[in-house]
Write a protein that holds these residues in place. Structure first.
Motif, PDB file in Angstrom:
ATOM      1  N   GLY A   1      65.786 -27.605  56.984  1.00 40.48           N
ATOM      2  CA  GLY A   1      67.400 -27.669  57.283  1.00 40.48           C
ATOM      3  C   GLY A   1      67.826 -27.598  58.474  1.00 40.48           C
ATOM      4  O   GLY A   1      67.108 -27.016  59.445  1.00 40.48           O
ATOM      5  N   SER A   2      68.975 -27.747  58.998  1.00 42.74           N
ATOM      6  CA  SER A   2      69.549 -27.828  60.418  1.00 42.74           C
ATOM      7  C   SER A   2      70.288 -26.320  60.213  1.00 42.74           C
ATOM      8  O   SER A   2      71.139 -26.316  59.445  1.00 42.74           O
ATOM      9  N   ALA A   3      69.985 -25.418  61.182  1.00 48.19           N
ATOM     10  CA  ALA A   3      70.834 -24.220  61.402  1.00 48.19           C
ATOM     11  C   ALA A   3      71.761 -24.268  62.645  1.00 48.19           C
ATOM     12  O   ALA A   3      71.341 -24.317  63.627  1.00 48.19           O
TER      13      ALA A   3
ATOM     14  N   VAL B   1      73.103 -26.325  57.212  1.00 46.65           N
ATOM     15  CA  VAL B   1      73.719 -24.954  56.989  1.00 46.65           C
ATOM     16  C   VAL B   1      74.499 -24.694  58.122  1.00 46.65           C
ATOM     17  O   VAL B   1      74.030 -24.483  59.413  1.00 46.65           O
TER      18      VAL B   1
ATOM     19  N   ASP C   1      56.191 -23.146  55.142  1.00 44.16           N
ATOM     20  CA  ASP C   1      57.064 -22.178  54.870  1.00 44.16           C
ATOM     21  C   ASP C   1      57.824 -22.017  53.830  1.00 44.16           C
ATOM     22  O   ASP C   1      58.758 -22.702  53.673  1.00 44.16           O
TER      23      ASP C   1
ATOM     24  N   VAL D   1      60.571 -21.193  52.615  1.00 48.49           N
ATOM     25  CA  VAL D   1      61.814 -20.497  53.219  1.00 48.49           C
ATOM     26  C   VAL D   1      62.807 -20.242  51.670  1.00 48.49           C
ATOM     27  O   VAL D   1      62.832 -21.317  50.935  1.00 48.49           O
TER      28      VAL D   1
ATOM     29  N   ILE E   1      65.256 -16.925  51.562  1.00 49.59           N
ATOM     30  CA  ILE E   1      66.842 -16.417  51.953  1.00 49.59           C
ATOM     31  C   ILE E   1      66.560 -16.038  53.302  1.00 49.59           C
ATOM     32  O   ILE E   1      65.670 -15.357  53.796  1.00 49.59           O
TER      33      ILE E   1
ATOM     34  N   LYS F   1      67.744 -14.388  57.212  1.00 45.87           N
ATOM     35  CA  LYS F   1      67.993 -12.825  57.427  1.00 45.87           C
ATOM     36  C   LYS F   1      69.403 -12.689  57.461  1.00 45.87           C
ATOM     37  O   LYS F   1      70.142 -11.723  57.504  1.00 45.87           O
TER      38      LYS F   1
ATOM     39  N   LEU G   1      68.504 -20.287  50.698  1.00 46.61           N
ATOM     40  CA  LEU G   1      68.099 -21.501  51.392  1.00 46.61           C
ATOM     41  C   LEU G   1      67.070 -22.447  50.166  1.00 46.61           C
ATOM     42  O   LEU G   1      66.564 -23.344  50.366  1.00 46.61           O
TER      43      LEU G   1
ATOM     44  N   THR H   1      65.940 -11.112  65.242  1.00 43.53           N
ATOM     45  CA  THR H   1      64.794 -11.795  64.734  1.00 43.53           C
ATOM     46  C   THR H   1      65.041 -13.218  64.136  1.00 43.53           C
ATOM     47  O   THR H   1      64.251 -13.632  63.504  1.00 43.53           O
ATOM     48  N   SER H   2      66.360 -13.484  64.049  1.00 39.73           N
ATOM     49  CA  SER H   2      66.501 -14.517  63.279  1.00 39.73           C
ATOM     50  C   SER H   2      65.761 -15.865  63.691  1.00 39.73           C
ATOM     51  O   SER H   2      65.600 -16.016  64.872  1.00 39.73           O
ATOM     52  N   GLY H   3      65.211 -16.463  62.780  1.00 41.61           N
ATOM     53  CA  GLY H   3      64.464 -17.774  63.350  1.00 41.61           C
ATOM     54  C   GLY H   3      62.975 -17.366  63.621  1.00 41.61           C
ATOM     55  O   GLY H   3      62.056 -18.143  63.963  1.00 41.61           O
ATOM     56  N   ALA H   4      62.433 -16.098  63.617  1.00 36.64           N
ATOM     57  CA  ALA H   4      61.187 -15.722  63.628  1.00 36.64           C
ATOM     58  C   ALA H   4      60.145 -16.483  62.877  1.00 36.64           C
ATOM     59  O   ALA H   4      59.307 -17.092  63.222  1.00 36.64           O
ATOM     60  N   GLY H   5      60.470 -16.550  61.678  1.00 34.68           N
ATOM     61  CA  GLY H   5      59.417 -17.415  60.292  1.00 34.68           C
ATOM     62  C   GLY H   5      59.244 -18.680  60.824  1.00 34.68           C
ATOM     63  O   GLY H   5      58.275 -19.225  60.849  1.00 34.68           O
ATOM     64  N   CYS H   6      60.552 -19.186  61.082  1.00 32.50           N
ATOM     65  CA  CYS H   6      60.632 -20.981  61.549  1.00 32.50           C
ATOM     66  C   CYS H   6      59.805 -20.904  62.628  1.00 32.50           C
ATOM     67  O   CYS H   6      58.982 -22.097  62.923  1.00 32.50           O
TER      68      CYS H   6
HETATM   69  C1  LIG Z   1      68.168 -23.832  57.982  1.00 35.61           C
HETATM   70  C2  LIG Z   1      67.527 -22.686  58.131  1.00 35.61           C
HETATM   71  N1  LIG Z   1      66.264 -22.598  57.564  1.00 35.61           N
HETATM   72  C3  LIG Z   1      65.342 -21.669  57.628  1.00 35.61           C
HETATM   73  C4  LIG Z   1      65.855 -20.366  57.642  1.00 35.61           C
HETATM   74  C5  LIG Z   1      65.102 -19.052  57.677  1.00 35.61           C
HETATM   75  O1  LIG Z   1      64.443 -18.945  59.003  1.00 35.61           O
HETATM   76  P1  LIG Z   1      63.336 -17.966  58.977  1.00 35.61           P
HETATM   77  O2  LIG Z   1      62.830 -18.023  60.339  1.00 35.61           O
HETATM   78  O3  LIG Z   1      62.302 -18.180  57.951  1.00 35.61           O
HETATM   79  O4  LIG Z   1      64.095 -16.604  58.814  1.00 35.61           O
HETATM   80  P2  LIG Z   1      65.119 -15.994  59.397  1.00 35.61           P
HETATM   81  O5  LIG Z   1      64.391 -15.057  60.244  1.00 35.61           O
HETATM   82  O6  LIG Z   1      66.239 -16.775  59.851  1.00 35.61           O
HETATM   83  O7  LIG Z   1      65.841 -15.449  58.243  1.00 35.61           O
HETATM   84  C6  LIG Z   1      67.208 -20.408  58.169  1.00 35.61           C
HETATM   85  N2  LIG Z   1      67.842 -19.113  58.431  1.00 35.61           N
HETATM   86  N3  LIG Z   1      68.086 -21.574  58.256  1.00 35.61           N
END
Ligand SMILES: Cc1ncc(COP(=O)(O)OP(=O)(O)O)c(N)n1
Ligand code: ADP
Length: 267
Positions: free
Chosen positions: A11-13, A42, A105, A107, A109, A111, A116, A208-213
């Motif tokens: 997805g596009s964040a 998103v 991954d 994905v 919910i 943070k 999602l 830490t948003s985006g840590a998993g991606c």
């Molecule tokens: C569009 C989009 N995709 C995935 C995520 C989740 O990202 P992730 O890195 O797994 O976790 P957060 O740290 O961002 O919760 C997202 N937010 N948006």
């Protein structure tokens, strides 16, 4: 000149920290040519909710074909897939193209609170996508939902989850312990035989948003270069740890991991 190539199906964040934005920034930082198939847009963040707009399956398919037929990635990752239909078509196309390096991954919910993945799509993820994976990278909540058990709350519970998730057919399982607050940042990599612990200091940050991606994108980039899985995960752990150490605070809600930090500060 030729460089390794990777595709993200995600997805596009709009706020830039996660999803395809995080993936493409990470590919670039690791000197891998990045391509994307956007599954949804998103427009939510931790302070506003403006909506989730999924793409038609035909549009997602067309993007995947365009990536394979024109440039051909050596590795791909999946992120936000949202519906059963998108999961099923993505799984079919992964098999059709026979790509060897597949990072899933799972994905669910973010943070920032957005859902999602639809609850009714979890079964399709487990049955159809996970068996195509070289490696899956669930966080603790995702591991619990995939297995329909309570959330792992210790390294030994993470090991148990890794063992059970390996039964889905994924070659490697990486259970991420980012939410295990009383421990250092421990992740466990399991290949069906050995439990490998990857550990770093836990930094006192909410940004830490985006840590998993970022983590799964870095694994994908290293696999595209031909690195073995364990080595790819070790480099990716160093990449995400540095991105969290130097996380970006925008002074509103949850900030972002800093994708350039590894290049600038990692020794
Ligand atoms: C569009 C989009 N995709 C995935 C995520 C989740 O990202 P992730 O890195 O797994 O976790 P957060 O740290 O961002 O919760 C997202 N937010 N948006
Ligand atoms: N505060 C922190 N300090 C250092 N590493 C962290 C921190 N929070 C998460 N991590 C690491 O970031 C990576 C992503 O983990 P996690 O946050 O659990 O995933 P997700 O973003 O999918 O929820 C893992 O390597 C985890 O150990």
């Amino acid at each position: 000149m030729s460089i390794p190539r990777a595709l993200t199906i995600a997805g596009s964040a709009a706020q830039g920290s996660a999803g395809i934005q995080a993936d493409l920034k990470t590919f670039q930082e690791l000197d891998v040519y990045g391509m994307s198939a956007v599954t949804a847009i998103v427009a939510n963040n931790s302070t506003t909710e403006q909506g989730i707009f999924t793409q038609p399956v035909q549009a997602i398919e067309a993007q995947i074909h365009a990536s394979f037929e024109h440039v051909e990635p050596q590795a791909l990752k999946t992120g936000m897939l949202f519906t059963e239909e998108i999961i099923d078509r993505t799984s079919e196309l992964i098999s059709y193209y026979g790509i060897k390096n597949v990072v899933v991954d799972p994905v669910m919910i973010g943070k920032m609170g957005s859902q999602l993945l639809l609850d009714e799509a979890i079964e399709a993820l487990t049955k159809h996508l996970l068996p195509t994976a070289t490696i899956i990278t669930p966080n603790l909540e995702e591991a619990a939902r995939l297995l329909n058990v309570s959330t792992p709350d210790s390294p030994s519970a993470m090991e148990k989850a890794a063992r059970e998730l390996h039964e889905t057919g994924a070659q490697y399982v990486l259970v991420k312990g980012g939410s295990l607050k009383d421990y250092p940042a421990i992740d466990i990599l399991y290949d069906g035989e050995e439990m490998i612990y990857l550990q770093s200091e836990r930094f006192p940050t909410i940004h830490t948003s985006g840590a998993g991606c970022t983590y799964s994108a870095a694994i994908t980039a290293e696999l595209a270069k031909g690195k073995p899985v364990e080595e790819a995960v070790r480099t990716a752990k160093a990449f995400v740890t540095t991105a969290i150490k130097y996380a970006l605070n925008f002074n509103r809600g949850i900030g972002s991991t800093y994708h350039a930090a590894y290049r600038k500060y990692h020794k």
